[in-house]
Structures are given as C-alpha cells and as structure tokens.
Design a protein around this motif. Structure first.
Motif, PDB file in Angstrom:
ATOM      1  N   SER A  44       0.830  -1.217   0.000  1.00  0.00           N
ATOM      2  CA  SER A  44       0.000   0.000   0.000  1.00  0.00           C
ATOM      3  C   SER A  44       0.858   1.259   0.000  1.00  0.00           C
ATOM      4  CB  SER A  44      -0.950   0.011   1.194  1.00  0.00           C
ATOM      5  OG  SER A  44      -0.246   0.272   2.392  1.00  0.00           O
ATOM      6  N   ARG A  45       2.098   1.137   0.430  1.00  0.00           N
ATOM      7  CA  ARG A  45       3.036   2.265   0.432  1.00  0.00           C
ATOM      8  C   ARG A  45       3.787   2.379  -0.890  1.00  0.00           C
ATOM      9  NH1 ARG A  45       5.593   2.621   6.451  1.00  0.00           N
ATOM     10  NH2 ARG A  45       3.690   2.095   7.594  1.00  0.00           N
ATOM     11  N   GLY A  46       3.443   1.538  -1.847  1.00  0.00           N
ATOM     12  CA  GLY A  46       4.081   1.589  -3.155  1.00  0.00           C
ATOM     13  C   GLY A  46       5.383   0.819  -3.244  1.00  0.00           C
ATOM     14  N   MET A  47       5.675   0.035  -2.229  1.00  0.00           N
ATOM     15  CA  MET A  47       6.920  -0.733  -2.214  1.00  0.00           C
ATOM     16  C   MET A  47       6.662  -2.075  -2.881  1.00  0.00           C
ATOM     17  SD  MET A  47       8.040   0.255   1.662  1.00  0.00           S
ATOM     18  CE  MET A  47       9.628  -0.537   1.598  1.00  0.00           C
ATOM     19  N   ARG A  48       7.486  -2.406  -3.857  1.00  0.00           N
ATOM     20  CA  ARG A  48       7.326  -3.660  -4.594  1.00  0.00           C
ATOM     21  C   ARG A  48       8.456  -4.604  -4.231  1.00  0.00           C
ATOM     22  NH1 ARG A  48       3.257  -1.523  -4.376  1.00  0.00           N
ATOM     23  NH2 ARG A  48       1.957  -0.798  -6.095  1.00  0.00           N
ATOM     24  N   PHE A  49       8.135  -5.864  -4.122  1.00  0.00           N
ATOM     25  CA  PHE A  49       9.077  -6.840  -3.594  1.00  0.00           C
ATOM     26  C   PHE A  49       8.797  -8.215  -4.172  1.00  0.00           C
ATOM     27  CE2 PHE A  49       5.569  -5.854  -0.739  1.00  0.00           C
ATOM     28  CZ  PHE A  49       4.902  -7.073  -0.678  1.00  0.00           C
ATOM     29  N   ARG A  50       9.731  -9.112  -3.937  1.00  0.00           N
ATOM     30  CA  ARG A  50       9.576 -10.527  -4.299  1.00  0.00           C
ATOM     31  C   ARG A  50       9.210 -11.286  -3.036  1.00  0.00           C
ATOM     32  NH1 ARG A  50      12.861 -12.028  -8.738  1.00  0.00           N
ATOM     33  NH2 ARG A  50      11.745 -14.000  -8.580  1.00  0.00           N
ATOM     34  N   VAL A  51       8.538 -12.408  -3.207  1.00  0.00           N
ATOM     35  CA  VAL A  51       8.076 -13.206  -2.073  1.00  0.00           C
ATOM     36  C   VAL A  51       8.737 -14.579  -2.108  1.00  0.00           C
ATOM     37  CG1 VAL A  51       6.028 -14.241  -1.006  1.00  0.00           C
ATOM     38  CG2 VAL A  51       5.879 -11.980  -2.054  1.00  0.00           C
ATOM     39  N   ASN A  52       9.276 -15.009  -0.951  1.00  0.00           N
ATOM     40  CA  ASN A  52       9.900 -16.331  -0.821  1.00  0.00           C
ATOM     41  C   ASN A  52      10.896 -16.601  -1.943  1.00  0.00           C
ATOM     42  OD1 ASN A  52       6.676 -17.021   0.147  1.00  0.00           O
ATOM     43  ND2 ASN A  52       8.350 -17.188   1.599  1.00  0.00           N
ATOM     44  N   LEU A  53      11.814 -15.696  -2.123  1.00  0.00           N
ATOM     45  CA  LEU A  53      12.782 -15.768  -3.207  1.00  0.00           C
ATOM     46  C   LEU A  53      13.735 -16.947  -2.996  1.00  0.00           C
ATOM     47  CD1 LEU A  53      13.648 -14.409  -5.817  1.00  0.00           C
ATOM     48  CD2 LEU A  53      15.061 -12.858  -4.464  1.00  0.00           C
TER      49      LEU A  53
END
Length: 155
Positions: A44-53
């Motif tokens: 919601s803060r605009g931070m994009r990430f990968r999950v369980n890399l």
C-alpha cells in the motif's frame, strides 16, 4: 522393515493425539497472517518486492532485490521469541533441540545474506505491521539512496 520402536517416525516424535497432529499440520509455512498484513502494508506504500525468493538463503518472506533487503516474519514459537516462546511439555527434549536448530539456522542464513551484501530485517509475528513497515521503509529508502549502508538490523 517394521515401525521404529523409538516412538518416532522420520525422526519426528509421534503426536500426543490426533487433535495436536491436525493442529500442527495446519500451521502455515508461507502466507501467515502476520506476513500477509506486513506485505499488504508495504504494498500500500508503493513498495514492490519478491516473495519467498528461492535464490536467496532462507527464502526470505519479503525481498527487495534492488535495495538488497531481506525481511523475515518470524513466528514466536518456531523462532523462540524472548517474550512469547513456550516449550512443549510432550517430547520436550526433541522440541528444544528442534527450536534451537531453527534459531541457529536463522543466524547462519543471516550471515550468508550479509556476506552477499544483503541487509537482513527480522520481525516477530506479534509486532505491529505498520511499525515494522515503517522500519522496513526507512531502511529501504536509505538503501536506495546509498546501497553501501548494508548490514544486519538487530532484532
């Protein structure tokens, strides 16, 4: 070959009863409620990430690849939270060894990530996701401005 006489199957103790067995088998390994709340807040803060890399040691719950930040949301039971950890009474020696190995593995993967230039952040499942997101965002912004500021964030 017959059933082992030690009361263990595949080096795990036999559950006290079916209710306990069912409860343990339902515990999520990924997408736990605390993890999902943190992910939603960060997104919601605009931070994009990968999950369980999977390419990183420990498969971080959340990984910011450009900023090189790995976030783990640790369960109080499984990772021996100093404030909330409990030790089961049934099969207590097995559980003590198991949980201590979890903590040792956590420290080992943190060291591996640090050696690769990653900042490691751990959050306990009981922590407020907004406060954790504040800290992650602060570190994320700092890393984006100066990637040489890496290092491990203490628990």
């Amino acid at each position: 070959m017959g059933r082992p006489t030690t009361g263990r199957v595949r080096d795990r103790p036999i559950a006290l009863n079916e209710k306990v067995s069912a409860q343990m088998s339902r515990m999520p390994r990924v997408r736990s409620r605390p993890e999902m709340l943190l992910r939603r807040e960060l997104h919601s803060r605009g931070m994009r990430f990968r999950v369980n890399l999977a390419t990183l040691p420990g498969r971080p719950d959340i990984a910011f690849t450009r900023a090189r930040i790995a976030v783990f949301v640790d369960g109080c039971f499984w990772h021996m939270c100093p404030a909330h950890a409990t030790m089961p009474k049934n099969n207590s020696e097995w559980w003590r060894e198991k949980l201590l190995k979890n903590v040792e593995r956590d420290r080992r993967k943190d060291a591996e990530l640090n050696a690769m230039g990653w900042l490691v952040i751990h959050a306990w499942e009981h922590e407020d996701p907004q406060l954790v997101a504040d800290e992650v965002q602060r570190r994320w912004l700092a890393q984006r401005e100066d990637p040489s500021t890496g290092g491990a964030l203490p628990r």
